[in-house]
Design an enzyme around this catalytic site. Structure first.
Site, PDB file in Angstrom:
ATOM      1  N   GLY A   1       0.807  -1.217   0.000  1.00  0.00           N
ATOM      2  CA  GLY A   1       0.000   0.000   0.000  1.00  0.00           C
ATOM      3  C   GLY A   1       0.836   1.260   0.000  1.00  0.00           C
ATOM      4  O   GLY A   1       0.369   2.338   0.324  1.00  0.00           O
ATOM      5  N   CYS A   2       2.090   1.121  -0.380  1.00  0.00           N
ATOM      6  CA  CYS A   2       2.959   2.290  -0.420  1.00  0.00           C
ATOM      7  C   CYS A   2       3.224   2.634  -1.881  1.00  0.00           C
ATOM      8  O   CYS A   2       3.450   1.749  -2.686  1.00  0.00           O
ATOM      9  CB  CYS A   2       4.276   1.953   0.268  1.00  0.00           C
ATOM     10  SG  CYS A   2       4.792   3.211   1.416  1.00  0.00           S
ATOM     11  N   VAL A   3       3.205   3.898  -2.201  1.00  0.00           N
ATOM     12  CA  VAL A   3       3.448   4.278  -3.579  1.00  0.00           C
ATOM     13  C   VAL A   3       4.910   4.051  -3.970  1.00  0.00           C
ATOM     14  O   VAL A   3       5.238   3.759  -5.098  1.00  0.00           O
ATOM     15  CB  VAL A   3       3.081   5.755  -3.808  1.00  0.00           C
ATOM     16  CG1 VAL A   3       3.226   6.132  -5.258  1.00  0.00           C
ATOM     17  CG2 VAL A   3       1.656   6.015  -3.360  1.00  0.00           C
ATOM     18  N   SER A   4       5.785   4.181  -2.982  1.00  0.00           N
ATOM     19  CA  SER A   4       7.183   3.846  -3.223  1.00  0.00           C
ATOM     20  C   SER A   4       7.482   2.534  -2.509  1.00  0.00           C
ATOM     21  O   SER A   4       6.609   1.966  -1.866  1.00  0.00           O
ATOM     22  CB  SER A   4       8.063   4.980  -2.720  1.00  0.00           C
ATOM     23  OG  SER A   4       7.554   5.486  -1.515  1.00  0.00           O
TER      24      SER A   4
END
Lengths: 427, 478
Positions: free
Chosen positions: A186-189
């Protein structure tokens, strides 16, 4: 003299600088007390925290602090707000302040707001509570310090610089640990976290890595703030404190979720490590080993975490009332509040009303949490001869546990003596 | 759209200068500003004349402003501040903004003639049906389809592709049949075919890129064979910005007996598209990328194909007769439009097409070619920047007005966050629904700035300035 600054609008980020510039103007008028009146339901905690940090000499931006230090006495700002959760925080702060107030003026316009003003109080005793920081007491010490530090930085760009500073300080994580199990979803990076248990102190330490600098900064905050804590302390951390950082406004929702997921992964891995170490060790390192064995159903790790968390709580409650069962005690906070007030104040009238539904969705109120806000009306002889401040402080002292660790965010109090009630003719 | 030409009517010279200066400082809101400000200042008698003049004055010609400057006022959403900065919206490739004309149309539909279509006899229903079918005609005209019966309304382009996969695909593909895609496709043009391949035993073949980061046409020629049943590819890539020679691809595919589906999501909004000239068998597009509402898209298909396709979703509207044990189905397009459609949205889509047609797709394309060149050239000058896809070419029209890029040493997410928070510039970061492409390029993520006809060169300047500031901010920490 007293100078009133009234901002009848929804609080925006500009408020601190406005307050700063107006306080600079008002000082030459020899006003030693400044009251800032803000009405508006959405008093975001970061702007309020920067408002307070602007108002108090201790953590001021250089521009304001110079002129304020020139003033003779420090001043205190009270905040009138239609948000009762903030108000609850202000009232709470009254408990923490020393009692050297020489003059107290109160006005209660609605059931949810009070204006309090003191003179001659030092800032040192000010532990002003905003909605996000109410949870501060639950945090490990180092995390609390980090939260306070971010609150003291009003400018968003400066906050970013602070965050990047943390990112730079973060120790790199070895390549062999950049595995899918350690990766935050759920992290964009990309973010990885790795927990470990200290050899000597059996406390938990973290390492993290990320390819995005800002995310690395966030990970570093968590690593710094949580490393060296016990399992209980780590699992007790609720995401609310993120609001206290004042960073979430500077962060997109996806990044915010990344932070949330980082915390969750750290907590999950802490629990896993903890369970493994418990199985390995013969002696238990938690306060109440019985709690781990007795729960009726433990299907998820969340339940297990809950058990570990509730062991101290269960002890507290069991000493005061008899509702505790050997599994999880099912007891309403409302009942506990009523019980405690009954016992201590023997009131002629007592009304405790759960108004959490009015505050669902507020920042600082975790989704799904119940029994967070109460209206309390107490009519008791014990209040005779006591100022309003003292009455409120009495009630707060009695309900300290509920407020600090019990998940109650705010109380809206009406405290009267029987004589006052009959005199005004109101009930 | 009123211009400063109308100011001559203002009697007071000082006032005229004042209004002129104010309007120049607030370009784009000139039309509204002129009217409102002058209204407040003028004497009653002259105000009436002013109003008449303002209403009757013709739209300004291109000489007085760029297309972006002229159309900005039509998009109320662009008139706002984010994080204390004026919004600069550079993410139209993800979704476009909607002009007042479309918003008014939607509102008017629900206020005046909302009723279910195709069923009722009463006046409201008749009017709704007429407008809905008129919208279908508008779409058909817009892409030069032979008949409006060849246009199927769906929820979006993704649903359109799924429709083809689940109906035409299931009926026509078998074990060993090949579907040709490219590595640069949007997920919506990959996943439905993966699912279809699993169901039917068909095989997916992927065409790679040239060093220039365009589709490798040589590889495509070699990959096509008699087992190829479908070639499905983009018209314009949402990440690389490159354009595929669809007419040529169709010709080659038809030679081996394969059909061609064109993903026109990034082309129909930006340039004239003629399905007959392209020769495409299927073409898909979404309304929300072309100033229309979300929730409505289209599938164009050749009539011969559509009428042979079995139904997709079953239910009301798509039937002819219903018995307990069987039903008979309607002809296309009704066959593929089960249930109550997004009527208001379809009509709004029609209004969007009207709006775009009034400007002229050639004008829009010409302006975007300029924007594309400006964006690409100036972005390339920023140190450490790598832009993906081919350069604009000598005429500047070899790429779309978007740039997916990376800055060395700085993560795309850091860039877009800082640009948003400290400059009010909206760009996208991530993989833009093209994970295989990013893997092919060897990167984790990229940032993407995309312009539409309501953006201006000034906004690109703000974006670039912000980007430079962002880069120096992050570089100072390394």
């Amino acid at each position: 003299g007293v100078c009133f600054l009234i901002f009848p609008f929804q609080c925006s980020c500009d408020l601190p600088s406005m307050a700063a510039s107006t306080t600079c103007l008002s000082l030459p008028c020899v006003s030693s007390v400044v009251v800032v009146v803000v009405s508006g339901a959405s008093l975001a905690s970061s702007s309020s925290s920067s408002l307070f940090s602007t108002a108090f000499p201790r953590r001021l931006s250089p521009v304001v602090s110079g002129s304020l230090r020139a003033s003779v006495s420090p001043f205190v700002v009270g905040v009138l707000s239609s948000s009762s959760s903030l108000c609850g925080g202000v009232l709470d702060s009254s408990v923490l302040l020393s009692s050297s107030s020489s003059r107290v003026r109160t006005s209660s316009s609605s059931s949810s707001s009070s204006l309090l003003l003191w003179r001659g109080l030092t800032v040192q005793t000010m532990g002003v509570e905003m909605p996000g920081t109410r949870m501060a007491e639950e945090l490990p010490k180092k995390m609390q310090e980090i939260v306070k530090m971010f609150q003291a930085v009003p400018d968003p760009r400066a906050k970013y610089e602070q965050l990047l500073y943390y990112a730079k300080q973060l120790k790199p994580l070895g390549k062999e640990y950049l595995t899918p199990e350690n990766k935050v979803q759920g992290c964009v990076s990309q973010v990885w976290v790795r927990p470990s248990i200290g050899q000597d102190d059996k406390r938990f330490y973290f390492e993290a890595e990320s390819d995005s600098l800002l995310t690395k900064g966030l990970a570093a905050l968590l690593v710094e703030g949580l490393s060296g804590s016990t399992a209980q302390e780590i699992l007790a951390v609720t995401p609310d404190f993120m609001q206290g950082l004042g960073l979430n406004q500077s962060l997109t929702p996806s990044r915010n979720n990344g932070f949330l997921n980082m915390l969750k992964l750290m907590q999950k891995k802490t629990l896993q490590l903890y369970m493994e170490s418990q199985e390995a060790a013969s002696a238990s390192s938690i306060s109440n080993p019985r709690e781990l064995e007795t729960p009726a159903v433990r299907e998820t790790e969340a339940d297990a975490a809950q058990d570990i968390l509730e062991s101290p709580e269960a002890e507290n409650l069991s000493s005061e009332d008899s509702h505790v069962s050997s599994t999880r005690p099912i007891i309403t906070k409302k009942a506990v509040i009523e019980e405690k007030l009954e016992e201590a104040l023997t009131p002629t009238e007592l009304e405790v009303e759960d108004v959490s539904y009015q505050h669902a969705g507020h920042s600082g109120v975790e989704r799904g949490s119940t029994e967070t806000h109460f209206n309390v009306k107490v009519v008791s002889e014990s209040f005779e001869g006591r100022s309003l401040l003292k009455r409120h402080r009495l009630v707060y002292d009695l309900l300290k546990d509920e407020l600090q660790t019990g998940g109650v965010h705010a109380l809206s109090l009406i405290t009267k003596t029987p004589r006052e009630v009959t005199a005004t003719g109101k009930s | 759209m009123q211009t400063l030409a109308s100011l001559e009517l203002v009697p007071n010279h000082t006032l005229r200068c004042f209004i002129q200066n104010w309007c120049e400082a607030h370009e784009g809101r000139a039309a509204v500003a002129n009217h409102a400000l002058a209204m407040a200042a003028l004497q009653p008698a002259s105000r009436k004349t002013w109003v008449a003049r303002a209403v009757l004055s013709p739209p300004a010609d291109a000489a007085t402003g760029s297309l972006g400057e002229l159309t900005r006022g039509d998009f109320p959403i662009l008139n706002q501040e984010v994080n204390g900065f004026r919004l600069v919206y550079m993410d139209s490739a993800a979704t476009s903004q909607k002009p007042t004309a479309v918003l008014d149309c939607l509102r008017n539909y629900y206020e005046s003639y909302n009723a279910n279509v195709h069923r009722g006899i009463h006046s409201l229903s008749a009017r709704a049906t007429d407008e809905y079918e008129l919208a279908r005609k508008k779409v058909a005209n817009f892409i030069n389809a032979p008949s409006d019966r060849d246009i199927i309304f769906t929820r979006n382009a993704t649903e359109s592709i799924n429709l083809v996969a689940y109906t035409w695909g299931i009926a026509n593909l078998g074990e060993g049949d090949e579907i040709v895609l490219s590595v640069a496709e949007h997920h919506s043009n990959i996943v439905p075919w993966q699912i279809l391949a699993q169901k039917t035993g068909a095989v997916l073949r992927f065409i790679g890129l040239t060093p220039d980061e365009c589709l490798d046409m040589e590889q495509l020629k070699e990959t096509l064979n008699e087992r190829t049943k479908l070639v499905s590819t983009f018209h314009v890539s949402n990440t690389l910005g490159c354009m595929n020679p669809i007419a040529e691809i169709v010709e080659r595919a038809h030679k081996v007996g394969a059909k061609v589906l064109v993903d026109a999501c990034q082309s129909v909004p930006h340039m004239p598209v003629d399905v007959q000239a392209l020769g495409a068998d299927f073409l898909v597009a979404s309304s929300h990328k072309m100033c229309g509402p979300t929730g409505i898209g289209i599938l164009y298909g050749k009539s011969t194909l559509l009428n042979d396709m079995p139904p997709f979703l079953g239910g009301g509207e798509m039937i002819a007769d219903v018995f307990l044990d069987h039903s008979t189905y309607a002809l296309s397009p009704s066959r593929f439009e089960a249930g109550t459609p997004a009527i208001g949205e379809a009509i709004g889509f029609g209004a969007a097409i009207d709006y775009l047609s009034n400007i002229g797709m050639d004008q829009i394309h010409a302006y975007e070619v300029e924007l594309s060149k400006y964006l690409y050239e100036n972005l390339s000058k920023v140190p450490g920047v790598k832009i993906y896809g081919p350069p604009p070419g000598p005429k500047g029209d070899a790429r779309a007005s978007l740039c997916a890029f990376n800055v060395e040493g700085i993560h795309a997410t850091d860039l877009s966050t800082f640009l948003d928070q400290q400059h009010g510039v909206a760009i996208r970061s991530g993989h833009h629904c093209t994970q295989p492409l990013h893997r092919h390029l060897g990167i984790n993520a990229s940032a993407r700035a995309s312009a539409y006809f309501y953006n201006t060169v000034d906004e690109i300047d703000i974006f670039l300035k912000g980007l430079n500031d962002t880069i120096s901010f992050f570089s100072s920490f390394n």
